[in-house]
Scaffold this active site. Structure first.
Site, mmCIF file in Angstrom:
data_model
loop_
_atom_site.group_PDB
_atom_site.id
_atom_site.type_symbol
_atom_site.label_atom_id
_atom_site.label_comp_id
_atom_site.label_asym_id
_atom_site.label_seq_id
_atom_site.Cartn_x
_atom_site.Cartn_y
_atom_site.Cartn_z
ATOM 1 N N GLU A 127 -1.591 -10.121 -6.144
ATOM 2 C CA GLU A 127 -1.556 -10.901 -7.390
ATOM 3 C C GLU A 127 -0.665 -10.228 -8.422
ATOM 4 O OE1 GLU A 127 -4.060 -9.842 -5.614
ATOM 5 O OE2 GLU A 127 -5.873 -11.053 -5.850
ATOM 6 N N GLU B 229 0.826 -1.210 0.000
ATOM 7 C CA GLU B 229 0.000 0.000 0.000
ATOM 8 C C GLU B 229 0.860 1.260 0.000
ATOM 9 O OE1 GLU B 229 -2.940 -0.466 3.106
ATOM 10 O OE2 GLU B 229 -4.009 -1.945 1.877
HETATM 11 N N1 THU Z 1 -6.039 -6.485 -2.400
HETATM 12 C C1 THU Z 1 -5.195 -7.396 -2.960
HETATM 13 O O1 THU Z 1 -3.982 -7.342 -2.738
HETATM 14 N N2 THU Z 1 -5.726 -8.351 -3.749
HETATM 15 C C2 THU Z 1 -7.063 -8.545 -3.954
HETATM 16 O O2 THU Z 1 -7.438 -9.441 -4.663
HETATM 17 C C3 THU Z 1 -8.017 -7.657 -3.305
HETATM 18 C C4 THU Z 1 -7.449 -6.452 -2.651
HETATM 19 C C5 THU Z 1 -5.470 -5.477 -1.502
HETATM 20 C C6 THU Z 1 -5.425 -4.078 -2.032
HETATM 21 C C7 THU Z 1 -5.408 -3.285 -0.738
HETATM 22 O O3 THU Z 1 -4.087 -3.199 -0.257
HETATM 23 C C8 THU Z 1 -6.212 -4.115 0.237
HETATM 24 O O4 THU Z 1 -6.239 -5.422 -0.322
HETATM 25 C C9 THU Z 1 -7.607 -3.625 0.454
HETATM 26 O O5 THU Z 1 -8.282 -3.432 -0.726
#
Ligand code: THU
Length: 134
Positions: free
Chosen positions: A55, A44
């Site tokens: 992913e 993030e």
């Molecule tokens: N996120 C992922 O890494 N993969 C997903 O398939 C869904 C969402 C992350 C993005 C963000 O850091 C957090 O989850 C909340 O949305």
């Protein structure tokens, strides 16, 4: 490699998640046709939009290391210490997977105790891809 083994690697990958804003930790384990597994976590950012999903981290690691063909990915996510029941990939990650993966590419969701495999065709039907540009 079995789906369970790939799931367990995704759980390991999730431990590196950098998610101080959402507190939602995601891990992914991507199996290349070479047999090599690429791990990814969500990363993030204080400006929010630069955030990269687990992913895509795994796909970009793999492609940047020369691998472009894949068999399967396992994804685990959740806010707690342990992954929650199901974390489905976001639309952007499905599109990125579609760039490199075939219709029968396996997407394994859940936890090591309870998981289910879907195909890319099931999770991204009627998609736009490189064939549309030919
Ligand atoms: N996120 C992922 O890494 N993969 C997903 O398939 C869904 C969402 C992350 C993005 C963000 O850091 C957090 O989850 C909340 O949305």
């Amino acid at each position: 490699m079995s789906d369970l083994e790939l799931m367990k690697l995704a759980v390991e990958a999730r431990k590196a998640s950098y998610s101080p804003y959402s507190n939602f930790k995601v891990g992914a384990a991507l199996l290349g046709k070479s047999g090599k597994v690429y791990l990814g976590c969500n990363v993030e950012n204080a400006a929010y939009t630069p955030t990269n999903c687990a992913e895509r981290t795994a796909v970009f690691k793999a492609v940047s290391e020369g691998e472009r063909e894949f068999l399967a990915i396992a994804i685990v996510g959740g806010s707690g210490e342990e992954p929650a029941d199901f974390c489905a990939p976001c639309g952007i990650c499905r599109q990125v997977l579609a760039e490199f993966c075939e219709q029968d590419f396996r997407i394994v969701l859940g936890t090591p105790n309870n998981f289910k495999a879907y195909t890319l065709a099931e999770l991204l039907p009627f998609s736009f891809g490189k064939n549309d540009l030919e």
